[in-house]
Design a protein around this motif. Structure first.
Motif, PDB file in Angstrom:
ATOM      1  N   ARG A  77       0.972  -1.140  -0.194  1.00  0.00           N
ATOM      2  CA  ARG A  77      -0.145  -0.016  -0.155  1.00  0.00           C
ATOM      3  C   ARG A  77       0.832   1.236  -0.061  1.00  0.00           C
ATOM      4  NH1 ARG A  77      -3.108  -2.969   4.068  1.00  0.00           N
ATOM      5  NH2 ARG A  77      -4.916  -3.628   3.223  1.00  0.00           N
ATOM      6  N   ALA A  78       1.917   1.240   0.582  1.00  0.00           N
ATOM      7  CA  ALA A  78       2.702   2.249   0.817  1.00  0.00           C
ATOM      8  C   ALA A  78       3.410   2.988  -0.395  1.00  0.00           C
ATOM      9  CB  ALA A  78       3.969   2.209   1.975  1.00  0.00           C
ATOM     10  N   VAL A  79       3.686   1.916  -1.236  1.00  0.00           N
ATOM     11  CA  VAL A  79       4.461   2.187  -2.688  1.00  0.00           C
ATOM     12  C   VAL A  79       3.680   2.723  -3.577  1.00  0.00           C
ATOM     13  CG1 VAL A  79       6.389   0.542  -2.121  1.00  0.00           C
ATOM     14  CG2 VAL A  79       4.412  -0.085  -3.654  1.00  0.00           C
ATOM     15  N   TRP A  80       2.061   2.474  -3.492  1.00  0.00           N
ATOM     16  CA  TRP A  80       1.263   2.776  -4.324  1.00  0.00           C
ATOM     17  C   TRP A  80       1.254   4.285  -4.946  1.00  0.00           C
ATOM     18  CZ3 TRP A  80      -0.853  -1.189  -6.919  1.00  0.00           C
ATOM     19  CH2 TRP A  80      -1.904  -0.910  -8.077  1.00  0.00           C
ATOM     20  N   PRO A  81       1.090   5.529  -4.007  1.00  0.00           N
ATOM     21  CA  PRO A  81       1.234   6.464  -4.361  1.00  0.00           C
ATOM     22  C   PRO A  81       2.343   6.874  -5.274  1.00  0.00           C
ATOM     23  CG  PRO A  81       0.709   6.380  -2.111  1.00  0.00           C
ATOM     24  CD  PRO A  81       1.327   5.136  -2.342  1.00  0.00           C
ATOM     25  N   VAL A  82       3.564   6.211  -5.017  1.00  0.00           N
ATOM     26  CA  VAL A  82       4.642   6.563  -6.146  1.00  0.00           C
ATOM     27  C   VAL A  82       4.367   5.880  -7.289  1.00  0.00           C
ATOM     28  CG1 VAL A  82       7.186   5.751  -6.318  1.00  0.00           C
ATOM     29  CG2 VAL A  82       6.309   6.375  -3.857  1.00  0.00           C
ATOM     30  N   LEU A  83       3.821   4.731  -7.383  1.00  0.00           N
ATOM     31  CA  LEU A  83       3.388   4.007  -8.731  1.00  0.00           C
ATOM     32  C   LEU A  83       2.596   5.016  -9.612  1.00  0.00           C
ATOM     33  CD1 LEU A  83       3.011   0.564  -7.231  1.00  0.00           C
ATOM     34  CD2 LEU A  83       4.979   1.494  -8.592  1.00  0.00           C
ATOM     35  N   GLN A  84       1.448   5.621  -8.726  1.00  0.00           N
ATOM     36  CA  GLN A  84       0.507   6.502  -9.294  1.00  0.00           C
ATOM     37  C   GLN A  84       1.078   7.854  -9.846  1.00  0.00           C
ATOM     38  OE1 GLN A  84      -1.959   6.643  -5.908  1.00  0.00           O
ATOM     39  NE2 GLN A  84      -3.986   5.596  -7.032  1.00  0.00           N
ATOM     40  N   LYS A  85       2.347   8.172  -9.423  1.00  0.00           N
ATOM     41  CA  LYS A  85       2.699   9.385 -10.004  1.00  0.00           C
ATOM     42  C   LYS A  85       3.302   9.054 -11.623  1.00  0.00           C
ATOM     43  CE  LYS A  85       4.761  11.116  -5.811  1.00  0.00           C
ATOM     44  NZ  LYS A  85       5.982  11.464  -4.978  1.00  0.00           N
ATOM     45  N   ALA A  86       3.473   7.932 -11.942  1.00  0.00           N
ATOM     46  CA  ALA A  86       3.484   7.840 -13.545  1.00  0.00           C
ATOM     47  C   ALA A  86       2.249   8.340 -14.223  1.00  0.00           C
ATOM     48  CB  ALA A  86       3.881   6.079 -13.628  1.00  0.00           C
ATOM     49  N   GLY A  87       1.104   8.521 -13.734  1.00  0.00           N
ATOM     50  CA  GLY A  87      -0.089   8.905 -14.390  1.00  0.00           C
ATOM     51  C   GLY A  87      -0.594   7.907 -15.292  1.00  0.00           C
ATOM     52  N   LEU A  88      -0.499   6.473 -15.076  1.00  0.00           N
ATOM     53  CA  LEU A  88      -0.690   5.531 -16.091  1.00  0.00           C
ATOM     54  C   LEU A  88      -2.062   4.541 -15.183  1.00  0.00           C
ATOM     55  CD1 LEU A  88       2.603   4.541 -17.377  1.00  0.00           C
ATOM     56  CD2 LEU A  88       0.927   5.738 -18.545  1.00  0.00           C
ATOM     57  N   PRO A  89      -2.717   3.835 -16.088  1.00  0.00           N
ATOM     58  CA  PRO A  89      -3.481   2.793 -15.416  1.00  0.00           C
ATOM     59  C   PRO A  89      -2.490   1.760 -14.885  1.00  0.00           C
ATOM     60  CG  PRO A  89      -4.204   3.299 -17.828  1.00  0.00           C
ATOM     61  CD  PRO A  89      -3.033   3.942 -17.412  1.00  0.00           C
ATOM     62  N   ILE A  90      -2.803   1.220 -13.591  1.00  0.00           N
ATOM     63  CA  ILE A  90      -1.607   0.198 -12.971  1.00  0.00           C
ATOM     64  C   ILE A  90      -2.591  -1.150 -12.902  1.00  0.00           C
ATOM     65  CG2 ILE A  90      -0.648  -0.377 -10.907  1.00  0.00           C
ATOM     66  CD1 ILE A  90      -0.579   2.752 -10.356  1.00  0.00           C
ATOM     67  N   VAL A  91      -1.730  -1.945 -13.399  1.00  0.00           N
ATOM     68  CA  VAL A  91      -2.142  -3.527 -13.261  1.00  0.00           C
ATOM     69  C   VAL A  91      -1.357  -3.988 -12.034  1.00  0.00           C
ATOM     70  CG1 VAL A  91      -1.982  -5.672 -14.069  1.00  0.00           C
ATOM     71  CG2 VAL A  91      -2.416  -3.814 -15.352  1.00  0.00           C
ATOM     72  N   ALA A  92      -1.802  -4.566 -10.995  1.00  0.00           N
ATOM     73  CA  ALA A  92      -1.089  -4.975  -9.855  1.00  0.00           C
ATOM     74  C   ALA A  92      -0.966  -6.237  -9.958  1.00  0.00           C
ATOM     75  CB  ALA A  92      -2.102  -4.958  -8.618  1.00  0.00           C
ATOM     76  N   GLY A  93       0.369  -6.744  -9.803  1.00  0.00           N
ATOM     77  CA  GLY A  93       0.617  -8.054  -9.893  1.00  0.00           C
ATOM     78  C   GLY A  93       1.777  -8.784  -9.002  1.00  0.00           C
ATOM     79  N   GLY A  94       1.913 -10.005  -9.174  1.00  0.00           N
ATOM     80  CA  GLY A  94       3.169 -10.504  -8.173  1.00  0.00           C
ATOM     81  C   GLY A  94       3.254 -11.799  -8.388  1.00  0.00           C
ATOM     82  N   ARG A  95       4.199 -12.469  -7.841  1.00  0.00           N
ATOM     83  CA  ARG A  95       4.107 -13.980  -7.864  1.00  0.00           C
ATOM     84  C   ARG A  95       4.152 -14.501  -6.433  1.00  0.00           C
ATOM     85  NH1 ARG A  95       6.854 -17.015 -10.265  1.00  0.00           N
ATOM     86  NH2 ARG A  95       7.107 -18.505  -8.548  1.00  0.00           N
TER      87      ARG A  95
END
Length: 207
Positions: A77-95
């Protein structure tokens, strides 16, 4: 970057003129050097999708054992605001454990879709303790990519999936998409199957 769970790290693989961002984290037994994460980071930018590989604080700190799921969610959750700064639709993923985090938090964080690599449907040998509820509750288009002999859940063990969810099998693949010597495909072919499946799915998922 600082999070309430400790310092996390984001490694960017940016696409020129990107139209979407895949943010993906690792499992409880490894880091962003996992073969499937590396393959996606190598291919998707060429398709106009930036990739952000997220290392959870426990991994950055050099610890060997992942913390509780709630702590993993806190770091994510804490990294999400940094990811949002790219201004792009975000797909959340992981393994593996990272896929569980993405599933649990996707709707809350506003992810447009979820990519679940090697979703740990259950602990090895304990199919009665299913985690299908986490997967089915994403609330967004979801792609599951699963090894055909994954001890954490083979493709045929998954419940019937709703229309917004798709499952792609990597034949012979184990939990890390490793292949036995007897397999009739090699690692490059298996990784191409993964990257092709994700590349085909993303436009559908993002509408």
């Amino acid at each position: 970057m600082a999070t309430p769970a400790g310092d996390a790290r984001i490694t960017w693989h940016r696409a020129p003129g990107a139209h979407a961002l895949l943010a993906a984290s690792h499992g409880a037994g490894g880091g962003i050097e996992a073969r499937d994460l590396r393959a996606l980071a190598g291919v998707l930018p060429g398709l106009g999708v930036s990739v952000a590989l997220v290392e959870q604080p426990w991994r950055v700190a050099g610890k060997k054992i992942a913390p509780a799921p709630s702590t993993l969610d806190t770091g994510w959750r804490a990294v999400w605001p940094v990811l949002q700064k790219a201004g792009l639709p975000i797909v959340a993923g992981g393994r593996s454990a990272g896929a569980r985090v993405a599933c649990r938090t996707a709707k809350e964080l506003g992810a447009k879709a979820v990519l679940a690599l090697s979703f740990p449907l259950h602990a090895p040998g304990k199919p009665e303790r299913s985690r299908a509820g986490e997967l089915l509750a994403t609330g967004v288009p979801t792609l599951i990519v699963q090894g055909g002999r994954d001890p954490f859940g083979r493709p045929e063990e998954f419940p019937e999936l709703p229309a917004a969810m798709e499952l792609v099998e990597v034949p012979y693949g184990d939990h890390g998409f490793g292949l036995p010597k007897s397999a009739d495909l090699d690692e490059p072919a298996a990784l191409a199957l993964i990257t092709d499946a994700v590349g085909d799915w993303l436009p559908r998922a993002l509408g």
